[in-house]
Design a protein around this motif. Structure first.
Motif, short mmCIF file in Angstrom:
data_model
loop_
_atom_site.label_atom_id
_atom_site.label_comp_id
_atom_site.label_asym_id
_atom_site.label_seq_id
_atom_site.Cartn_x
_atom_site.Cartn_y
_atom_site.Cartn_z
N LEU A 213 0.60 -1.20 -0.12
CA LEU A 213 0.12 -0.06 0.04
C LEU A 213 0.90 1.32 0.03
O LEU A 213 0.46 2.22 -0.60
CB LEU A 213 -0.88 -0.15 1.25
CG LEU A 213 -2.23 -0.95 1.16
CD1 LEU A 213 -2.90 -0.97 2.57
CD2 LEU A 213 -2.88 -0.51 -0.06
N ARG A 214 1.98 1.11 0.61
CA ARG A 214 2.74 2.41 0.87
C ARG A 214 3.45 2.75 -0.47
O ARG A 214 3.54 3.86 -1.06
CB ARG A 214 4.00 2.13 1.73
CG ARG A 214 4.76 3.26 2.10
CD ARG A 214 5.79 3.19 3.31
NE ARG A 214 5.21 2.74 4.23
CZ ARG A 214 5.37 1.45 5.13
NH1 ARG A 214 6.34 0.81 4.54
NH2 ARG A 214 4.80 1.13 6.26
N GLN A 215 3.98 1.53 -1.42
CA GLN A 215 4.36 1.67 -2.60
C GLN A 215 3.43 2.41 -3.60
O GLN A 215 3.65 3.18 -4.56
CB GLN A 215 4.99 0.41 -3.23
CG GLN A 215 6.34 0.00 -2.45
CD GLN A 215 6.68 -1.08 -2.89
OE1 GLN A 215 6.32 -2.06 -3.51
NE2 GLN A 215 8.07 -1.67 -2.49
N THR A 216 2.20 1.56 -3.55
CA THR A 216 0.84 2.18 -4.30
C THR A 216 0.77 3.66 -4.32
O THR A 216 0.60 4.47 -5.01
CB THR A 216 -0.12 1.22 -4.20
OG1 THR A 216 0.23 -0.10 -4.43
CG2 THR A 216 -1.14 1.66 -5.11
N GLY A 217 0.73 4.08 -2.93
CA GLY A 217 0.34 5.33 -2.44
C GLY A 217 1.73 6.37 -2.86
O GLY A 217 1.24 7.30 -3.63
N ALA B 180 0.85 9.44 -5.86
CA ALA B 180 1.37 10.57 -5.50
C ALA B 180 2.19 11.20 -6.56
O ALA B 180 2.10 12.22 -6.91
CB ALA B 180 1.79 10.64 -4.23
N THR B 181 3.01 10.65 -6.99
CA THR B 181 3.99 10.98 -7.98
C THR B 181 3.16 11.22 -9.10
O THR B 181 3.47 12.30 -9.93
CB THR B 181 5.05 10.04 -8.27
OG1 THR B 181 5.71 9.46 -7.34
CG2 THR B 181 6.04 10.20 -9.43
N VAL B 182 2.34 10.41 -9.77
CA VAL B 182 1.57 10.59 -10.89
C VAL B 182 0.81 11.89 -10.69
O VAL B 182 0.62 12.67 -11.63
CB VAL B 182 0.74 9.27 -11.34
CG1 VAL B 182 -0.12 9.86 -12.26
CG2 VAL B 182 1.52 8.26 -11.59
N VAL B 183 0.08 12.11 -9.47
CA VAL B 183 -0.83 13.37 -9.38
C VAL B 183 0.13 14.43 -9.40
O VAL B 183 -0.42 15.40 -9.87
CB VAL B 183 -1.43 13.11 -8.14
CG1 VAL B 183 -2.20 14.39 -7.64
CG2 VAL B 183 -2.69 12.03 -8.17
N THR B 184 1.47 14.58 -8.76
CA THR B 184 1.88 15.78 -8.63
C THR B 184 2.84 16.16 -9.91
O THR B 184 3.00 17.36 -10.02
CB THR B 184 2.89 15.74 -7.58
OG1 THR B 184 3.80 14.53 -7.71
CG2 THR B 184 2.17 15.71 -6.14
N LEU B 185 2.93 15.21 -10.78
CA LEU B 185 3.58 15.55 -12.08
C LEU B 185 3.20 16.63 -12.87
O LEU B 185 3.94 17.40 -13.12
CB LEU B 185 3.45 14.29 -12.86
CG LEU B 185 4.78 13.14 -12.57
CD1 LEU B 185 4.50 12.13 -13.69
CD2 LEU B 185 6.25 13.81 -12.71
N PRO B 186 1.73 16.78 -13.21
CA PRO B 186 1.29 18.00 -13.85
C PRO B 186 1.79 19.38 -13.09
O PRO B 186 2.15 20.30 -13.74
CB PRO B 186 -0.09 17.97 -14.00
CG PRO B 186 -0.31 16.58 -13.89
CD PRO B 186 0.79 15.86 -12.92
#
Length: 55
Positions: A9-13, A17-23
């Motif tokens: 779950l930590r790795q998935t989170g 988070a990385t994908v959401v913050t990229l833009p």
């Protein structure tokens, strides 16, 4: 077993988070380049003027 689930779950989170913050990171980088480019084009007050070679 619960530790393995928690790690998953930590790795998935982290990935989400990385994908959401990229833009937002890309927008911040672009706006930073635009503002720094505008700052570079103007002479700063009090900055030494470049020496001009005599003809």
């Amino acid at each position: 077993m619960s530790r393995a689930v928690a790690d998953g779950l930590r790795q998935t989170g982290g990935a989400v988070a990385t994908v959401v913050t990229l833009p937002f990171r890309a927008l911040a980088r672009l706006s930073g380049q635009v503002s720094s480019g505008a700052r570079r084009s103007r002479a700063r007050p009090g900055a030494p003027r470049p020496a001009v070679a005599p003809p």
